[in-house]
Motif scaffolding. Structure first.
Motif, short mmCIF file in Angstrom:
data_model
loop_
_atom_site.label_atom_id
_atom_site.label_comp_id
_atom_site.label_asym_id
_atom_site.label_seq_id
_atom_site.Cartn_x
_atom_site.Cartn_y
_atom_site.Cartn_z
N LYS A 1 29.68 42.42 -12.17
CA LYS A 1 29.36 40.99 -12.22
C LYS A 1 30.61 40.17 -12.50
CE LYS A 1 27.12 37.17 -12.28
NZ LYS A 1 26.64 36.56 -11.03
N ARG A 2 31.48 40.64 -13.37
CA ARG A 2 32.72 39.89 -13.65
C ARG A 2 33.57 39.77 -12.40
NH1 ARG A 2 32.48 42.75 -18.75
NH2 ARG A 2 33.79 44.43 -17.91
N ASP A 3 33.58 40.82 -11.59
CA ASP A 3 34.44 40.83 -10.40
C ASP A 3 33.81 40.12 -9.21
OD1 ASP A 3 36.34 42.20 -11.82
OD2 ASP A 3 35.75 44.18 -11.07
N TYR A 4 32.49 39.99 -9.23
CA TYR A 4 31.78 39.37 -8.10
C TYR A 4 30.81 38.33 -8.64
CZ TYR A 4 33.80 43.30 -5.63
OH TYR A 4 34.69 44.20 -5.10
N GLN A 5 31.36 37.29 -9.24
CA GLN A 5 30.55 36.29 -9.91
C GLN A 5 29.66 35.52 -8.94
OE1 GLN A 5 32.66 33.86 -12.78
NE2 GLN A 5 34.06 35.53 -13.28
N HIS A 6 30.01 35.51 -7.66
CA HIS A 6 29.22 34.77 -6.68
C HIS A 6 27.95 35.53 -6.28
CE1 HIS A 6 31.61 37.61 -4.38
NE2 HIS A 6 30.82 37.44 -3.33
N LEU A 7 27.84 36.80 -6.68
CA LEU A 7 26.67 37.60 -6.35
C LEU A 7 25.66 37.60 -7.50
CD1 LEU A 7 28.34 40.74 -4.70
CD2 LEU A 7 27.35 38.73 -3.55
N ASN A 8 24.40 37.73 -7.15
CA ASN A 8 23.34 37.86 -8.15
C ASN A 8 23.20 39.34 -8.46
OD1 ASN A 8 20.41 38.31 -9.04
ND2 ASN A 8 20.52 36.08 -9.06
N ILE A 9 23.50 39.73 -9.69
CA ILE A 9 23.50 41.14 -10.08
C ILE A 9 22.46 41.37 -11.17
CG2 ILE A 9 24.84 43.06 -10.99
CD1 ILE A 9 25.88 42.14 -8.30
N SER A 10 21.51 42.25 -10.88
CA SER A 10 20.51 42.67 -11.87
C SER A 10 20.76 44.12 -12.24
CB SER A 10 19.09 42.52 -11.32
OG SER A 10 18.77 41.18 -11.06
N ILE A 11 20.33 44.49 -13.44
CA ILE A 11 20.55 45.85 -13.93
C ILE A 11 19.23 46.56 -14.14
CG2 ILE A 11 20.56 45.22 -16.40
CD1 ILE A 11 22.97 47.19 -16.68
N ASN A 12 19.23 47.86 -13.90
CA ASN A 12 18.05 48.70 -14.04
C ASN A 12 18.47 50.02 -14.68
OD1 ASN A 12 16.31 50.89 -11.85
ND2 ASN A 12 15.33 49.77 -13.50
N GLY A 13 17.55 50.60 -15.46
CA GLY A 13 17.81 51.92 -16.02
C GLY A 13 17.78 51.95 -17.53
N GLY A 14 16.76 52.59 -18.11
CA GLY A 14 16.71 52.84 -19.54
C GLY A 14 16.42 51.64 -20.42
N ILE A 15 15.99 50.53 -19.87
CA ILE A 15 15.76 49.31 -20.66
C ILE A 15 14.32 49.32 -21.16
CG2 ILE A 15 15.79 46.79 -20.64
CD1 ILE A 15 17.75 47.07 -18.21
N LYS A 16 14.14 49.20 -22.47
CA LYS A 16 12.81 49.35 -23.06
C LYS A 16 12.33 48.15 -23.87
CE LYS A 16 13.04 54.40 -23.40
NZ LYS A 16 11.95 54.65 -22.45
N THR A 17 13.21 47.26 -24.28
CA THR A 17 12.80 46.17 -25.16
C THR A 17 13.27 44.82 -24.64
OG1 THR A 17 14.75 46.11 -26.57
CG2 THR A 17 13.05 47.75 -27.12
N LEU A 18 12.60 43.76 -25.11
CA LEU A 18 13.05 42.42 -24.77
C LEU A 18 14.39 42.11 -25.40
CD1 LEU A 18 9.88 40.12 -24.95
CD2 LEU A 18 11.06 41.00 -22.95
N GLU A 19 14.61 42.67 -26.57
CA GLU A 19 15.91 42.45 -27.21
C GLU A 19 17.02 43.06 -26.38
OE1 GLU A 19 16.43 40.40 -29.68
OE2 GLU A 19 14.29 40.01 -29.59
N GLU A 20 16.82 44.25 -25.86
CA GLU A 20 17.81 44.85 -24.96
C GLU A 20 17.98 43.98 -23.71
OE1 GLU A 20 16.84 48.91 -23.98
OE2 GLU A 20 16.26 49.35 -26.02
N SER A 21 16.87 43.49 -23.20
CA SER A 21 16.94 42.64 -22.00
C SER A 21 17.81 41.41 -22.25
CB SER A 21 15.53 42.21 -21.59
OG SER A 21 14.72 43.32 -21.27
N LYS A 22 17.64 40.80 -23.42
CA LYS A 22 18.44 39.62 -23.74
C LYS A 22 19.92 39.93 -23.77
CE LYS A 22 14.81 37.42 -26.52
NZ LYS A 22 14.40 37.05 -27.88
N LEU A 23 20.29 41.10 -24.28
CA LEU A 23 21.70 41.48 -24.32
C LEU A 23 22.26 41.61 -22.91
CD1 LEU A 23 21.61 44.15 -27.20
CD2 LEU A 23 22.46 41.79 -27.32
N HIS A 24 21.48 42.23 -22.03
CA HIS A 24 21.94 42.36 -20.64
C HIS A 24 22.03 40.99 -19.96
CE1 HIS A 24 21.89 46.71 -20.61
NE2 HIS A 24 20.61 46.76 -20.92
N LEU A 25 21.07 40.15 -20.23
CA LEU A 25 21.03 38.84 -19.56
C LEU A 25 22.16 37.92 -20.01
CD1 LEU A 25 17.17 38.21 -19.49
CD2 LEU A 25 18.68 38.61 -17.52
#
Length: 349
Positions: A210-234
């Protein structure tokens, strides 16, 4: 009490590319994310982007069933396609747009032998030019977003350079949104289940992308279990995709809108979820469907709460029986603690 339960058969006004919210999505999961689960999930979150199970181009173009059927209430909903023939993918994407899907996603992440034998899924990471050709063909025939779900690498081809070469090649043909499963896939030696668990997660690589391709929409998947974790990724990415946790513990969806998407709306209670599912179930039964086609997706609604075992057991033992009706669901709910049934406090994911 009744609700609209007809499948979509006519075009609708699609959501434009620049307004499709990918903050939170539920991963496409074979045998799990069918239209009954998606309707159930939509009751708990109005904002989550829902995906179909992966559907092959062959099934859509040569199959006898209507593999594109869905309920209008599911929007926003994306079709995930499996295939590598650009002509066939374009034909399916055109059909998807005509049927009103909000997005078409190409599977470049599934590592199963069956998928590899069909020359689609994760093995396509080794053929970025072919993936780019497929994306271009689909974009030529539709205006809805064409996106790609992929891994961070395959087998020994797992360098960051390998990943960026793939992203650059595909994005050059107009794909501006990628969902990255933050594990590489071993195409030989590991089962699909092992490929979801054994290769180590590398979130930092997705952050770097995402840092290298800021113009792209990048979502992450894998091992995410909580909303708190989601907030960190977001904080670092555009979107989070959750899979098994959103299926096995579905009430985690009840605060997605409020916690992640900024909506000031009431959190639906588990009791309200059941009440709103009843007319949907009745409509399905009236069309000749079986109760367990729907209740199998609801078994985890009370995950971790008093009475959840009784709820699961009663549904599992009775919903498959001939003539099983909503009385089975109502009886199962009696096993649940009344306070838990009416609770609007979700276990945050």
């Amino acid at each position: 009490m009744s609700i609209k339960n007809s499948v979509n058969t006519t075009p609708k006004l699609v959501i434009p590319t620049d307004t499709l919210d990918r903050t939170f999505s539920i991963a496409p999961m074979l045998d799990w994310t069918d239209r009954h689960y998606r309707y159930f999930a939509r009751l708990m979150s109005s904002k989550a982007l829902l995906y179909t199970e992966m559907i092959t181009t062959g099934a859509i173009l040569q199959g006898k069933g209507d593999y594109l059927a869905y309920n209008e209430q599911e929007h926003p909903v994306a079709l995930q396609l499996g295939g590598s023939n650009a002509v066939d993918l374009a034909a399916c994407a055109k059909l998807a747009a005509e049927r009103g899907y909000d997005e078409v996603n190409l599977n470049v992440g599934c590592p199963s032998d069956r998928v590899q034998n069909g020359r689609f899924g994760a093995c396509l990471m080794a053929e970025p030019a072919l993936v780019a050709q497929c994306v271009d063909a689909m974009k030529q025939v539709t205006d809805i977003p064409i996106t790609v779900k992929t891994r961070i690498g395959i087998d020994e081809q797992d360098s960051y350079q390998f990943l960026t070469d793939f992203i650059e090649t595909v994005s050059a043909q107009g794909c501006s949104a990628f969902t990255i499963h933050a594990r590489k896939a071993w195409l030989q030696g590991l089962s699909p289940k092992e490929n979801r668990e054994i290769p180590p997660l590398d979130y930092d690589r997705v952050y770097q992308l995402k840092r290298d391709y800021q113009h792209l929409n990048i979502s992450i998947n894998g091992g995410i279990k909580t909303l708190e974790e989601s907030k960190l990724h977001l904080a670092l990415l555009d979107g989070v995709m959750v899979g098994r946790e959103a299926y096995q513990n579905p009430y985690i969806l009840a605060q997605v809108d409020q916690q992640l998407c900024g909506l000031d709306t009431a959190v639906i209670t588990r009791q309200q979820v059941i009440e709103q599912m009843l007319p949907y179930i009745e409509a399905h039964l009236a069309q000749g469907g079986r109760l367990n086609h729907i209740t199998r997706h609801m078994i985890g609604l009370f995950q971790g709460l008093p009475g959840s075992r009784g709820w699961r057991r009663h549904l599992s033992e009775n919903a498959h029986k001939p003539n099983a009706d909503i009385g089975v669901v109502l009886k199962a709910a009696e096993f649940v603690d009344a306070e838990a049934l009416a609770s609007d406090e979700s276990t945050l994911i």
